[in-house]
Design an enzyme around this catalytic site. Structure first.
Site, mmCIF file in Angstrom:
data_model
loop_
_atom_site.group_PDB
_atom_site.id
_atom_site.type_symbol
_atom_site.label_atom_id
_atom_site.label_comp_id
_atom_site.label_asym_id
_atom_site.label_seq_id
_atom_site.Cartn_x
_atom_site.Cartn_y
_atom_site.Cartn_z
ATOM 1 N N GLY A 25 0.830 -1.209 0.000
ATOM 2 C CA GLY A 25 0.000 0.000 0.000
ATOM 3 C C GLY A 25 0.860 1.252 0.000
ATOM 4 O O GLY A 25 2.048 1.196 -0.331
ATOM 5 N N ASN A 26 0.285 2.382 0.330
ATOM 6 C CA ASN A 26 1.049 3.633 0.409
ATOM 7 C C ASN A 26 0.441 4.550 1.468
ATOM 8 O O ASN A 26 -0.572 4.214 2.072
ATOM 9 C CB ASN A 26 1.137 4.304 -0.971
ATOM 10 C CG ASN A 26 -0.236 4.642 -1.509
ATOM 11 O OD1 ASN A 26 -0.936 5.486 -0.962
ATOM 12 N ND2 ASN A 26 -0.651 3.963 -2.580
ATOM 13 N N HIS A 27 1.081 5.701 1.676
ATOM 14 C CA HIS A 27 0.704 6.574 2.800
ATOM 15 C C HIS A 27 -0.477 7.499 2.529
ATOM 16 O O HIS A 27 -0.765 8.357 3.357
ATOM 17 C CB HIS A 27 1.894 7.455 3.194
ATOM 18 C CG HIS A 27 3.024 6.694 3.816
ATOM 19 N ND1 HIS A 27 2.866 5.947 4.944
ATOM 20 C CD2 HIS A 27 4.318 6.565 3.455
ATOM 21 C CE1 HIS A 27 4.014 5.392 5.260
ATOM 22 N NE2 HIS A 27 4.907 5.749 4.361
ATOM 23 N N SER A 28 -1.137 7.388 1.385
ATOM 24 C CA SER A 28 -2.236 8.321 1.100
ATOM 25 C C SER A 28 -3.342 8.192 2.153
ATOM 26 O O SER A 28 -3.712 7.085 2.541
ATOM 27 C CB SER A 28 -2.811 8.006 -0.292
ATOM 28 O OG SER A 28 -4.002 8.726 -0.481
ATOM 29 N N ALA A 93 -4.127 7.606 -4.828
ATOM 30 C CA ALA A 93 -2.742 7.157 -5.030
ATOM 31 C C ALA A 93 -2.828 5.663 -5.333
ATOM 32 O O ALA A 93 -2.765 4.821 -4.430
ATOM 33 C CB ALA A 93 -1.921 7.418 -3.780
#
Ligand code: CTP
Length: 220
Positions: A25-28, A93
């Site tokens: 995943g990512n930090h969005s 994102a």
């Protein structure tokens, strides 16, 4: 201008499963997309907010929140809404890659090293961009660290967008995990720079800029 319009917004990250307990995943956080949805609904637009995993909530009679997990699910939800929507805003994102063969049971720790094969995800903005009609308006986001303007202009063309909201990770207070953002709006013939502001105020700037550009396109 937005009163009675139908809007599709993607927001937040996507999670791409590796096995039933892990993901890429990512930090969005989804804050920018949610702020845009709120402002548009306040102006009378009917919003489909297609949101990856986020802790945010939004309750407004004109906002339909459609929770999704993966890029494929986000794409499928977008396809259901894109044709009827007048305005598309791609604030998510989206993970560029996903594990090729997610395991159906939990991966156990055996070897000293472990390799995951990734395959490209669908580019939602670019794929929908190919079907965009002249009376539809598309906005993308770009988070860049280098050659920001050049990359943003490239995304305008590649994804058939009408404008790109550019965030530079070089700007303090901009990007993920901040309540503030500093944006530059890149359109085919102009570049607009904005000061560091709260994300709700940034949403309002973005909407004003959409209004101006969309009005110009409608006159053509
Ligand atoms: N986007 C999308 N689907 C993807 C990747 C990106 O819809 N699979 C959208 C984003 O929501 C954003 C825009 O495309 O509005 C640009 O995303 P970005 O990640 O900056 O661009 P990429 O095309 O993935 O390019 P790169 O990561 O190589 O810079």
């Amino acid at each position: 201008m937005f009163n009675g319009k139908k809007v599709l917004i993607t927001a937040g990250p996507t999670y791409e499963p590796l096995d039933p307990v892990r993901f890429i995943g990512n930090h969005s956080t989804g804050k920018m997309g949610f702020a845009l949805a709120r402002c548009l609904a306040q102006e009378g637009a009917a919003v489909s907010l297609i949101a990856g995993p986020t802790s945010l909530t939004l309750s407004h009679p004109l906002v339909q929140v459609m929770p999704v997990m993966t890029a494929d699910e986000m794409f499928a939800a977008c396809q259901r809404k894109s044709e009827e929507a007048d305005l598309w805003i791609f604030a998510a994102a989206v993970a560029d890659y996903k594990p090729k063969d997610p395991a159906t049971s939990k991966i156990k720790k055996n070897d000293d090293s472990f390799t995951i094969e990734l395959v490209k995800n669908v580019d939602i903005a670019a794929t929908l961009g190919k079907q965009k009609r002249a009376n539809q308006f598309a906005v993308g986001f770009a988070l860049e660290t280098d050659q920001e303007l050049e990359n943003a202009r490239g995304k305008l063309l590649k994804k058939n967008l009408d404008m790109v909201v550019l965030n530079s990770l070089r700007d303090p207070g901009a990007g993920f995990r901040h309540d503030t953002n500093k944006i530059t709006i890149v359109k085919p013939s102009t570049v607009e720079e904005y000061a560091l502001k709260a994300k709700d105020e940034v949403a309002q700037d973005i909407l004003e800029s959409i209004k101006a550009e969309w009005a110009c396109l409608q006159k053509k």
